[in-house]
Design a protein around this motif. Structure first.
Motif, short mmCIF file in Angstrom:
data_model
loop_
_atom_site.label_atom_id
_atom_site.label_comp_id
_atom_site.label_asym_id
_atom_site.label_seq_id
_atom_site.Cartn_x
_atom_site.Cartn_y
_atom_site.Cartn_z
N ASP A 21 50.79 39.97 41.26
CA ASP A 21 49.79 38.98 40.84
C ASP A 21 49.71 37.87 41.89
O ASP A 21 50.12 36.74 41.65
CB ASP A 21 50.16 38.42 39.46
N THR A 22 49.22 38.25 43.07
CA THR A 22 49.04 37.28 44.14
C THR A 22 47.60 37.38 44.64
O THR A 22 46.94 38.40 44.46
CB THR A 22 49.98 37.55 45.33
N THR A 23 47.14 36.33 45.27
CA THR A 23 45.78 36.34 45.81
C THR A 23 45.63 37.44 46.84
O THR A 23 44.65 38.19 46.85
CB THR A 23 45.44 34.98 46.43
N ARG A 24 46.61 37.56 47.72
CA ARG A 24 46.56 38.57 48.79
C ARG A 24 46.45 39.98 48.21
O ARG A 24 45.63 40.79 48.64
CB ARG A 24 47.79 38.44 49.67
N SER A 55 45.43 40.78 45.16
CA SER A 55 44.17 40.89 44.40
C SER A 55 42.98 41.13 45.31
O SER A 55 42.12 41.97 45.03
CB SER A 55 43.92 39.63 43.58
N VAL A 56 42.92 40.43 46.43
CA VAL A 56 41.83 40.61 47.40
C VAL A 56 41.88 42.02 47.95
O VAL A 56 40.86 42.70 48.07
CB VAL A 56 41.91 39.56 48.53
N ASN A 57 43.06 42.50 48.28
CA ASN A 57 43.22 43.85 48.81
C ASN A 57 42.77 44.89 47.79
O ASN A 57 42.08 45.85 48.12
CB ASN A 57 44.67 44.09 49.22
#
Length: 98
Positions: A43-46, A48-50
């Motif tokens: 559950d991290t932005t990196r 999630s974007v990937n």
């Protein structure tokens, strides 16, 4: 509909190749950024974007495969048979299928 200098077969093959290339690129970047599936799903932005990029590119490839079926180049039955063949091979040569 926009006119294209390519015929239907050329459009199907060219766009499919392009979409497969884009999925290949996202898969490669995923391997460079994350060491495990668990890291890629954190559950991290990196992550999630990937994941969004993976969904987009895999969906685009799936769309092109569906269009090949719609245009009669492949059938869902033929694809299903091949999926089963590949899964059997993976049972032997990979830990993806138990």
């Amino acid at each position: 509909m926009k006119d294209s200098p390519l015929n239907t077969l050329q459009q199907l093959m060219t766009i499919t190749m392009e979409e497969c290339g884009e999925l290949t690129q996202v898969c490669s970047k995923t391997m460079r950024k994350f060491g495990t599936i668990e890291e890629a799903l954190e559950d991290t932005t990196r992550a999630s974007v990937n994941r969004v990029k993976l969904i987009e590119e895999a969906g685009d490839v799936l769309c092109m495969i569906e269009l090949m079926v719609e245009h009669g180049l492949l059938t869902n039955e033929e694809l299903g048979v091949r999926v089963n063949v590949k899964r059997k091979k993976l049972e032997t040569w990979s830990s993806l299928i138990e």
